[in-house]
Enzyme design. Structure first.
Site, PDB file in Angstrom:
ATOM      1  CG  HIS A  36      -0.333   0.032   2.547  1.00 15.48           C
ATOM      2  ND1 HIS A  36      -0.074  -1.121   3.252  1.00 15.48           N
ATOM      3  CD2 HIS A  36       0.114   1.046   3.345  1.00 15.48           C
ATOM      4  CE1 HIS A  36       0.483  -0.825   4.418  1.00 15.48           C
ATOM      5  NE2 HIS A  36       0.620   0.498   4.503  1.00 15.48           N
TER       6      HIS A  36
ATOM      7  CG  HIS B  48       3.975   4.519   5.485  1.00 15.55           C
ATOM      8  ND1 HIS B  48       3.129   5.062   6.436  1.00 15.55           N
ATOM      9  CD2 HIS B  48       3.468   3.292   5.219  1.00 15.55           C
ATOM     10  CE1 HIS B  48       2.174   4.195   6.729  1.00 15.55           C
ATOM     11  NE2 HIS B  48       2.343   3.113   6.002  1.00 15.55           N
TER      12      HIS B  48
ATOM     13  CD  GLU C 199       3.438  -0.536   7.164  1.00 12.32           C
ATOM     14  OE1 GLU C 199       2.843   0.233   6.374  1.00 12.32           O
ATOM     15  OE2 GLU C 199       2.858  -1.119   8.098  1.00 12.32           O
TER      16      GLU C 199
HETATM   17 CO    CO Z   1       1.127   1.353   6.320  1.00 13.58          CO
END
Ligand code: CO
Length: 134
Positions: free
Chosen positions: A7, A79, A130
């Site tokens: 994502h 992020h 991440e």
């Molecule tokens: Co995230």
């Protein structure tokens, strides 16, 4: 090591307004709003055919996205999340090479009930990364 783009996360000051924009203007499918108290955020996921967008709104005192929203009051990309097969092996390889893992260095359980880690943006082209175990 790096796998799929899981994502892209966008921090926003008003998650309902942001979700409405994606639903009404872009015709996107929106998940339910979920509090993530361990991460200091509320999330809504937007499902796209090839990935997801994670909307983040601060939750509680000292949310990790407070400073970001001070600098970006309209919101912004916060992020990106890549999948890895083995998050411990990925962490150990990256830290051996000098990359910095945020927090304790131990994976936390993320929004999809899978272990996640965050890597320092200075080590990854100015972007907070991440890692999520696939
Ligand atoms: Co995230």
């Amino acid at each position: 090591m790096i796998g799929r783009l899981n994502h892209v996360a966008i921090a926003v000051p008003d998650i309902e307004a942001a979700a409405n924009t994606y639903r009404n203007s872009l015709g996107a499918t929106i998940s339910a709003k979920e509090a993530q108290p361990d991460h200091g955020v509320t999330t809504i996921f937007i499902e796209l055919p090839n990935t997801k967008i994670e909307l983040l709104e601060p939750l509680g005192q000292d949310s990790p996205i407070d400073k970001f929203l001070e600098r970006n009051p309209n919101g912004g990309i916060h992020h990106i999340c890549y999948e890895v097969d083995d998050i411990i092996a990925a962490r150990d390889k990256l830290t051996q090479e000098g990359a910095r893992v945020l927090g304790t260095g131990e994976p936390k359980i993320g929004a999809h009930n899978k272990p996640v880690l965050f890597l320092h943006p200075k080590d990854f082209c100015g972007t907070l990364v991440e890692l999520e175990q696939a």
